[in-house]
Design a protein around this motif. Sequence first.
Motif, PDB file in Angstrom:
ATOM      1  N   ASN A 117       0.742 -10.911   5.484  1.00 15.59           N
ATOM      2  CA  ASN A 117       1.438  -9.736   4.951  1.00 15.59           C
ATOM      3  C   ASN A 117       1.455  -9.958   3.436  1.00 15.59           C
ATOM      4  OD1 ASN A 117       3.333  -8.209   7.323  1.00 15.59           O
ATOM      5  ND2 ASN A 117       2.525 -10.219   7.841  1.00 15.59           N
ATOM      6  N   PHE A 118       0.890  -9.014   2.697  1.00 12.38           N
ATOM      7  CA  PHE A 118       0.672  -9.266   1.265  1.00 12.38           C
ATOM      8  C   PHE A 118       1.846  -8.828   0.392  1.00 12.38           C
ATOM      9  CE2 PHE A 118      -3.688  -8.843   3.030  1.00 12.38           C
ATOM     10  CZ  PHE A 118      -4.005 -10.195   2.930  1.00 12.38           C
ATOM     11  N   ALA A 119       2.244  -9.757  -0.500  1.00  7.86           N
ATOM     12  CA  ALA A 119       3.344  -9.506  -1.435  1.00  7.86           C
ATOM     13  C   ALA A 119       2.856  -9.723  -2.859  1.00  7.86           C
ATOM     14  CB  ALA A 119       4.509 -10.459  -1.130  1.00  7.86           C
ATOM     15  N   ALA A 120       3.695  -9.340  -3.816  1.00  9.47           N
ATOM     16  CA  ALA A 120       3.400  -9.604  -5.227  1.00  9.47           C
ATOM     17  C   ALA A 120       4.711  -9.990  -5.903  1.00  9.47           C
ATOM     18  CB  ALA A 120       2.798  -8.367  -5.881  1.00  9.47           C
ATOM     19  N   ASP A 121       4.638 -11.001  -6.771  1.00  6.89           N
ATOM     20  CA  ASP A 121       5.846 -11.518  -7.421  1.00  6.89           C
ATOM     21  C   ASP A 121       5.702 -11.521  -8.934  1.00  6.89           C
ATOM     22  OD1 ASP A 121       7.819 -12.449  -5.344  1.00  6.89           O
ATOM     23  OD2 ASP A 121       6.031 -13.452  -4.589  1.00  6.89           O
ATOM     24  N   PRO A 150      12.050 -10.980  -8.421  1.00  4.04           N
ATOM     25  CA  PRO A 150      12.130  -9.609  -7.873  1.00  4.04           C
ATOM     26  C   PRO A 150      10.782  -9.093  -7.350  1.00  4.04           C
ATOM     27  CG  PRO A 150      12.254  -9.554 -10.275  1.00  4.04           C
ATOM     28  CD  PRO A 150      12.188 -10.999  -9.889  1.00  4.04           C
ATOM     29  N   GLY A 151      10.276  -9.736  -6.306  1.00  7.64           N
ATOM     30  CA  GLY A 151       8.974  -9.351  -5.744  1.00  7.64           C
ATOM     31  C   GLY A 151       9.110  -8.403  -4.578  1.00  7.64           C
ATOM     32  N   GLY A 152       7.975  -8.054  -3.977  1.00  9.45           N
ATOM     33  CA  GLY A 152       8.008  -7.170  -2.814  1.00  9.45           C
ATOM     34  C   GLY A 152       6.635  -7.054  -2.182  1.00  9.45           C
ATOM     35  N   MET A 153       6.555  -6.241  -1.145  1.00  9.91           N
ATOM     36  CA  MET A 153       5.313  -6.121  -0.390  1.00  9.91           C
ATOM     37  C   MET A 153       4.363  -5.117  -1.059  1.00  9.91           C
ATOM     38  SD  MET A 153       6.283  -8.274   1.854  1.00  9.91           S
ATOM     39  CE  MET A 153       4.864  -8.322   2.907  1.00  9.91           C
ATOM     40  N   VAL A 154       3.060  -5.429  -0.951  1.00 13.08           N
ATOM     41  CA  VAL A 154       2.022  -4.550  -1.500  1.00 13.08           C
ATOM     42  C   VAL A 154       1.838  -3.376  -0.536  1.00 13.08           C
ATOM     43  CG1 VAL A 154      -0.415  -4.416  -2.192  1.00 13.08           C
ATOM     44  CG2 VAL A 154       0.862  -6.551  -2.544  1.00 13.08           C
ATOM     45  N   ASP A 155       1.935  -2.149  -1.044  1.00 15.19           N
ATOM     46  CA  ASP A 155       1.684  -0.980  -0.198  1.00 15.19           C
ATOM     47  C   ASP A 155       0.193  -0.891   0.116  1.00 15.19           C
ATOM     48  OD1 ASP A 155       4.314  -0.249  -0.148  1.00 15.19           O
ATOM     49  OD2 ASP A 155       4.139   1.253  -1.747  1.00 15.19           O
ATOM     50  N   PHE A 156      -0.133  -0.226   1.246  1.00 14.47           N
ATOM     51  CA  PHE A 156      -1.529  -0.127   1.662  1.00 14.47           C
ATOM     52  C   PHE A 156      -2.378   0.485   0.542  1.00 14.47           C
ATOM     53  CE2 PHE A 156      -5.098   2.108   3.643  1.00 14.47           C
ATOM     54  CZ  PHE A 156      -5.707   1.033   4.257  1.00 14.47           C
ATOM     55  N   VAL A 160      -2.575  -4.693  -7.179  1.00 17.97           N
ATOM     56  CA  VAL A 160      -1.473  -5.661  -7.321  1.00 17.97           C
ATOM     57  C   VAL A 160      -0.670  -5.446  -8.605  1.00 17.97           C
ATOM     58  CG1 VAL A 160      -0.929  -8.109  -7.637  1.00 17.97           C
ATOM     59  CG2 VAL A 160      -2.410  -7.415  -5.795  1.00 17.97           C
ATOM     60  N   SER A 161      -1.353  -5.094  -9.705  1.00 17.69           N
ATOM     61  CA  SER A 161      -0.599  -4.855 -10.960  1.00 17.69           C
ATOM     62  C   SER A 161       0.383  -3.701 -10.786  1.00 17.69           C
ATOM     63  CB  SER A 161      -1.549  -4.517 -12.110  1.00 17.69           C
ATOM     64  OG  SER A 161      -2.262  -5.656 -12.467  1.00 17.69           O
ATOM     65  N   THR A 162      -0.024  -2.721  -9.978  1.00 13.69           N
ATOM     66  CA  THR A 162       0.868  -1.584  -9.705  1.00 13.69           C
ATOM     67  C   THR A 162       2.058  -2.055  -8.886  1.00 13.69           C
ATOM     68  OG1 THR A 162      -1.080  -0.164  -9.702  1.00 13.69           O
ATOM     69  CG2 THR A 162       0.935   0.772  -8.763  1.00 13.69           C
ATOM     70  N   THR A 163       1.797  -2.898  -7.869  1.00 17.17           N
ATOM     71  CA  THR A 163       2.903  -3.415  -7.050  1.00 17.17           C
ATOM     72  C   THR A 163       3.878  -4.203  -7.913  1.00 17.17           C
ATOM     73  OG1 THR A 163       1.341  -3.735  -5.234  1.00 17.17           O
ATOM     74  CG2 THR A 163       3.511  -4.771  -5.003  1.00 17.17           C
ATOM     75  N   LEU A 164       3.339  -5.064  -8.793  1.00 23.15           N
ATOM     76  CA  LEU A 164       4.205  -5.898  -9.630  1.00 23.15           C
ATOM     77  C   LEU A 164       5.127  -5.025 -10.477  1.00 23.15           C
ATOM     78  CD1 LEU A 164       1.468  -8.446 -10.689  1.00 23.15           C
ATOM     79  CD2 LEU A 164       3.567  -9.069  -9.483  1.00 23.15           C
ATOM     80  N   ALA A 165       4.548  -3.998 -11.103  1.00 27.65           N
ATOM     81  CA  ALA A 165       5.348  -3.119 -11.958  1.00 27.65           C
ATOM     82  C   ALA A 165       6.317  -2.283 -11.118  1.00 27.65           C
ATOM     83  CB  ALA A 165       4.430  -2.214 -12.765  1.00 27.65           C
ATOM     84  N   ARG A 166       5.845  -1.792  -9.954  1.00 26.22           N
ATOM     85  CA  ARG A 166       6.705  -0.962  -9.089  1.00 26.22           C
ATOM     86  C   ARG A 166       7.894  -1.770  -8.579  1.00 26.22           C
ATOM     87  NH1 ARG A 166       6.989  -0.884  -3.957  1.00 26.22           N
ATOM     88  NH2 ARG A 166       4.937  -1.757  -3.488  1.00 26.22           N
TER      89      ARG A 166
END
Length: 258
Positions: A117-121, A150-156, A160-166
């Motif tokens: 399950n992919f996350a980004a931190d 303050p990380g979270g899961m990568v949306d489908f 990753v840069s978008t996930t990190l900022a989101r």
Amino acid sequence: MHEGIAAESLVNLKARSESPPGYSRVPVPADRVSWATPFDDYAPNTYTAPQVLENDLSVRPGGWADEADPVQTFARRGAPRRLTGRPILFDAVGRPLNPAGRTGLAGRGLLGKWGPNFAADPIVTRFNPVTGEPELLAILRKDNGQWAIPGGMVDFGEDVSTTLAREFHEEAGVKLDMGDATLVYVGYVDDPRSTDHAWIESTVKHKHLDPAAASRIEPVAGDDAAVIRWMKLSDANVASLYASHSEFVRHVMKRLGR
Ligand code: RP5
């Protein structure tokens, strides 16, 4: 950049010793964690959380969780792949096996995906304007009361840069461009939600704010955070961080010359 080697060498320390609600792990001695070591009496309970089953995308259109049958899942979306590209082993019924070994619990637990399950931190640091000591923007997680990045899961399909900022925006209330952040780690996370068949892998990036940039941001705790604050990177603070976050932050401390 570090490729998941040190975290996997922790052999599921937290995944074997911490259990979120609903998890009932059987003990796995340190010398029986590896799948390569026979453990004839190993009989873990199977648990997949109700919210995961309710979001099975074959039952609920747009659901965020895989099908109950991993064979059906991998027929739909192809074989799972690790961030590091290392191979994944499977058991006799097609369930992917946790690459860091046994966890004392079968099924997916609280995780939606079979396998990784992919996350980004996003690790955001500054030097304290008064003391000059390095500090991390950290959140107190609502789900378990532990301090964390303050990380979270990568949306489908999300970059990753978008996930990190989101995630940084959702958790810390701050809009930051993470496109120029430095990659510090890619790979396995020793997360307390891990099971024998579902685990988290993260892409960790670091951004250090200069005094002007740090003074412009006003962090506000988001949905999953009870508190947000600049945390001094003392050994004690870093050692108590959630999941593998201590290890990620130690890579950053070296970058900052600490
Ligand atoms: C950890 O869980 C990752 O390192 C990341 O920080 C986090 C993702 O899960 P949620 O915060 O979305 O629960 O394993």
